[in-house]
Design a protein around this motif. Structure first.
Motif, short mmCIF file in Angstrom:
data_model
loop_
_atom_site.label_atom_id
_atom_site.label_comp_id
_atom_site.label_asym_id
_atom_site.label_seq_id
_atom_site.Cartn_x
_atom_site.Cartn_y
_atom_site.Cartn_z
N LYS A 142 -61.20 -40.23 -54.43
CA LYS A 142 -62.55 -40.68 -54.14
C LYS A 142 -62.74 -40.63 -52.62
O LYS A 142 -61.78 -40.80 -51.85
CB LYS A 142 -62.77 -42.11 -54.65
N PRO A 143 -63.96 -40.35 -52.16
CA PRO A 143 -64.20 -40.30 -50.71
C PRO A 143 -63.88 -41.64 -50.05
O PRO A 143 -64.47 -42.66 -50.40
CB PRO A 143 -65.68 -39.96 -50.61
N THR A 144 -62.93 -41.63 -49.13
CA THR A 144 -62.50 -42.86 -48.46
C THR A 144 -62.34 -42.61 -46.97
O THR A 144 -61.77 -41.59 -46.56
CB THR A 144 -61.16 -43.36 -49.04
N ILE A 145 -62.81 -43.56 -46.17
CA ILE A 145 -62.65 -43.50 -44.72
C ILE A 145 -62.13 -44.86 -44.25
O ILE A 145 -62.67 -45.90 -44.64
CB ILE A 145 -63.97 -43.18 -44.00
N SER A 146 -61.10 -44.84 -43.43
CA SER A 146 -60.57 -46.08 -42.86
C SER A 146 -60.37 -45.89 -41.36
O SER A 146 -59.95 -44.83 -40.91
CB SER A 146 -59.24 -46.47 -43.51
N SER A 147 -60.69 -46.94 -40.61
CA SER A 147 -60.61 -46.88 -39.16
C SER A 147 -60.04 -48.18 -38.63
O SER A 147 -60.35 -49.27 -39.15
CB SER A 147 -62.00 -46.62 -38.55
N SER A 148 -59.22 -48.09 -37.59
CA SER A 148 -58.68 -49.29 -36.94
C SER A 148 -58.57 -49.05 -35.44
O SER A 148 -58.22 -47.96 -35.01
CB SER A 148 -57.30 -49.66 -37.52
N ILE A 149 -58.90 -50.08 -34.68
CA ILE A 149 -58.83 -50.02 -33.22
C ILE A 149 -58.14 -51.29 -32.73
O ILE A 149 -58.48 -52.40 -33.16
CB ILE A 149 -60.24 -49.92 -32.59
#
Length: 320
Positions: free
Chosen positions: A228-235
């Protein structure tokens, strides 16, 4: 002194440039004497300057080390020809325009390998740079540049590589790195494309270290469409500031995360941020924290959302 050469044969095309020279800066050691002078149209006078050495007093002695200066510059470029050729047929047309035969082909040489080398040497600093573009099973581009010096603040190394793979789809990978006395950094990214899915990842990190500031930074981004389309981001960011001259200190951290998912049946996003700081100004201590969360879920039958924010701050004797 300067020399130049170039050549072309069935295997390669090459070019070379070389320059070198010498300079004597002994004249900077001659002491200067400037008498007292009155500025035109004013009553102001400039003080007398006696036995002033440009070499000693302007910092040139510490930077150049010697009055005998020399330099050497060299540039080389080469294109290595590829023996492979791409064949493009030229159809032969007769009369309304139907192809009846292909008697001729156009042969276009495949891309070869390109390399470039640069160097500069002097008594103060040495610079080197190399770059190349290579057409092999993969297409690869690479460069590296660096310096060495009598002053370590001028020393650095920067390197990068990028490759394009054409097996089972397309894959582009890039890597960069930087190192210096005061800074370090790295970057890696990958993008993959196939008939069924796409996948990407990016990672960046940096480190700064100067007398009054220490800081670390990291960022990650990932996404794919496999299940499934998934986007994860961390800063993430941490810092430590300390300036005795300003009578100020500050230490803290910031973290941020984001996750996004989507299908034809639903949509979901979650986000969170946390931060804190602690320090002092003019011997007065202060501190603060903040935390926030937000999420949303949506489908054809319902919607669900959550928002949360919490914070605290304190300044001794003034605020709590």
């Amino acid at each position: 002194h300067q020399n130049f050469s170039a050549g072309n044969n069935e295997n390669s095309i090459e070019a070379h440039v070389g320059i070198n020279g010498e300079a004597n800066l002994d004249f900077l050691n001659i002491p200067l004497t400037i008498p007292e002078m009155t500025l035109p149209y004013t009553v102001l006078t400039t003080p007398q300057v006696k036995d002033f050495s440009l070499w000693e007093k302007t910092g040139l002695k510490e930077f150049l080390k010697t009055t005998k200066q020399s330099f050497d510059l060299s540039v080389n470029a080469q294109y290595k020809k590829n023996k492979d050729k791409h064949s493009i047929p030229i159809p032969f047309y007769v009369k309304g325009f139907e192809a009846v035969s292909t008697p001729n082909n156009i042969l276009i040489p495949a891309m070869g390998n390109i390399t470039y080398d640069f160097s500069f040497k002097s008594s103060v600093i040495t610079l080197n740079a190399n770059a190349g573009l290579y057409n092999q099973s993969d297409i690869v581009a690479h460069f590296v540049t660096s310096s060495s010096s009598v002053t370590d603040t001028l020393e650095y190394k920067l390197e990068g590589t990028s490759s394009l793979t054409r097996k089972r789809g397309l894959k582009l990978a890039t890597a960069l790195s930087l190192s210096n006395k005061f800074m370090e950094g790295n970057h890696d990214s990958t993008i993959s494309l196939t008939k069924k899915s796409m996948e990407a990842s990016v990672t960046t990190s940096a480190k700064v270290q100067i007398p009054i500031l220490k800081m670390n930074f990291k960022q990650e981004l990932n996404g794919n469409t496999k299940s499934k389309p998934t986007i994860s981001s961390s800063i993430g960011l941490t810092y430590d500031f300390n300036s005795p001259k300003l009578y100020s200190t500050a230490t803290g951290a910031v973290d941020h995360k984001l996750i996004l998912e989507s299908l034809t049946s639903y949509f979901s996003v979650e986000s969170s941020t946390k931060g804190d700081i602690k320090g002092s100004v003019l011997s007065r201590e202060y501190s603060g924290t903040i935390a926030s969360e937000a999420s949303t879920y949506l489908n054809s039958k319902s919607t669900r959302s959550l928002v949360k924010l919490q914070g605290a701050s304190k300044v001794d004797g003034i605020w709590n």
